[in-house]
Enzyme design. Structure first.
Site, PDB file in Angstrom:
ATOM      1  N   TYR A 102       0.836  -1.208   0.000  1.00 31.59           N
ATOM      2  CA  TYR A 102       0.000   0.000   0.000  1.00 31.59           C
ATOM      3  C   TYR A 102       0.865   1.251   0.000  1.00 31.59           C
ATOM      4  O   TYR A 102       1.813   1.362   0.783  1.00 31.59           O
ATOM      5  CB  TYR A 102      -0.942  -0.004   1.214  1.00 31.59           C
ATOM      6  CG  TYR A 102      -1.884  -1.177   1.171  1.00 31.59           C
ATOM      7  CD1 TYR A 102      -3.130  -1.075   0.571  1.00 31.59           C
ATOM      8  CD2 TYR A 102      -1.494  -2.419   1.672  1.00 31.59           C
ATOM      9  CE1 TYR A 102      -3.978  -2.168   0.486  1.00 31.59           C
ATOM     10  CE2 TYR A 102      -2.331  -3.524   1.592  1.00 31.59           C
ATOM     11  CZ  TYR A 102      -3.570  -3.382   0.994  1.00 31.59           C
ATOM     12  OH  TYR A 102      -4.393  -4.472   0.901  1.00 31.59           O
ATOM     13  N   TYR A 128       8.006  11.519   4.172  1.00 27.56           N
ATOM     14  CA  TYR A 128       7.053  10.403   4.142  1.00 27.56           C
ATOM     15  C   TYR A 128       6.712  10.030   2.701  1.00 27.56           C
ATOM     16  O   TYR A 128       6.794   8.856   2.311  1.00 27.56           O
ATOM     17  CB  TYR A 128       5.789  10.770   4.910  1.00 27.56           C
ATOM     18  CG  TYR A 128       4.652   9.795   4.700  1.00 27.56           C
ATOM     19  CD1 TYR A 128       4.671   8.531   5.287  1.00 27.56           C
ATOM     20  CD2 TYR A 128       3.564  10.134   3.901  1.00 27.56           C
ATOM     21  CE1 TYR A 128       3.634   7.633   5.073  1.00 27.56           C
ATOM     22  CE2 TYR A 128       2.521   9.242   3.683  1.00 27.56           C
ATOM     23  CZ  TYR A 128       2.561   7.993   4.279  1.00 27.56           C
ATOM     24  OH  TYR A 128       1.530   7.107   4.062  1.00 27.56           O
TER      25      TYR A 128
END
Length: 298
Positions: A102, A128
């Protein structure tokens, strides 16, 4: 329908892992691990677990998800989000296993004015986002059978997320201000799990790749917050839930500039799910309908 003898699931205590666990059990025997049982920052630990279980399906929803904290912990974020997926892919290739992973809308910079498609150029604004993009590329470089699902604004009845935070703040505070100039599709962990199972049931060679997996529609963080409170209010008396101090109409609109964060976020997180719909014949619910399903389970 595809069946898998052994399924390795990471991040069982995370939002998506928690939603996936019972659904994956319809496809095969599930070996579900939490952070204490598998440290994704340790490649040797990953290899040992995969070689011991010998799964024919690896499902990896586990991730470093502290978007702002990642700015001060780039090495840890990259180890978990960037390096670990590649290690899983290498081990999957050895076993001939399928890897499901994911990713995120944060691989994009949000400058596009329409919905992103899978082939659009990536340009993450944060550590991130960069770490998640590195994970995508690491998997693709190995060449193992894989499905990479990019999703956005994930929430659910379980775990730490925007939905639960808004309900907590509305019960505690007298005022609430939410960013109104970032747009995307809130996507429930249950919707992600359902779409994953649908894709796995139809899995066959040649369907590898990146897919955008989101609930349909578009809103802002402000719109999301207002809808959460509105739906709560409509059920509050019937369910005997405690009243909130803040109503949906009371939430104040602010700009991204008025709410600075350590990590930059894309203004446009919209992604097209057409490829997923076409390949696996799966259409996700509208985001507000998915929200209703989640709130009724609180």
């Amino acid at each position: 329908m595809a069946k898998f003898n052994k399924i390795l699931l990471t991040g069982i205590n995370g939002q998506v892992g928690h939603a996936l666990y019972p659904k994956l059990q319809t496809l095969g025997e599930v070996f579900a691990l939490d952070r204490g049982q598998l440290d994704l920052a340790n490649p040797d630990a990953i290899r040992e677990v995969v070689q011991r279980i010998k799964p024919d399906l690896i499902t990896n929803p586990a991730a470093y998800t502290a978007v702002d904290k990642a700015e001060s912990e780039p090495e840890l974020a990259h180890a978990i989000n960037g390096i670990a997926p590649g290690v899983f892919a290498e081990e999957a290739a050895k076993l001939g296993a399928l890897l499901v992973h994911y990713s995120t809308d944060y691989v994009f910079d949000g400058k596009k004015t329409t919905a992103y498609i899978e082939s659009d150029e990536t340009n993450p604004l944060s550590v991130y986002g960069a770490s998640k993009l590195a994970g995508e590329k690491a998997i693709q470089a190995v060449g193992a059978a894989h499905l990479i699902f990019r999703t956005s604004w994930v929430y659910g009845a379980y775990g730490k997320n925007f939905l639960r935070t808004i309900l907590r703040l509305a019960a505690e505070r007298d005022t609430l201000s939410i960013v109104a100039d970032q747009f995307g599709a809130p996507t429930s962990s249950e919707s992600i799990a359902d779409a994953t199972i649908s894709a796995l049931q139809q899995w066959e060679t040649g369907k590898d790749g990146i897919y955008h997996l989101i609930n349909s529609g578009k809103t802002s963080w402000l719109g999301f917050a207002k809808e959460i409170l509105s739906q709560y209010e409509s059920l509050q008396e019937v369910r005997k839930w405690p009243p909130l101090k803040i109503k949906s109409a009371d939430v104040r609109s602010i700009t991204t500039a008025e709410y600075p964060t350590q990590a930059h976020r894309p203004a446009n997180s919209m992604m097209s799910a057409h490829k997923l719909e076409k390949t696996f014949n799966h259409t996700s619910n509208a985001w507000n309908q998915a929200l209703s399903q989640v709130i009724t389970t609180l």
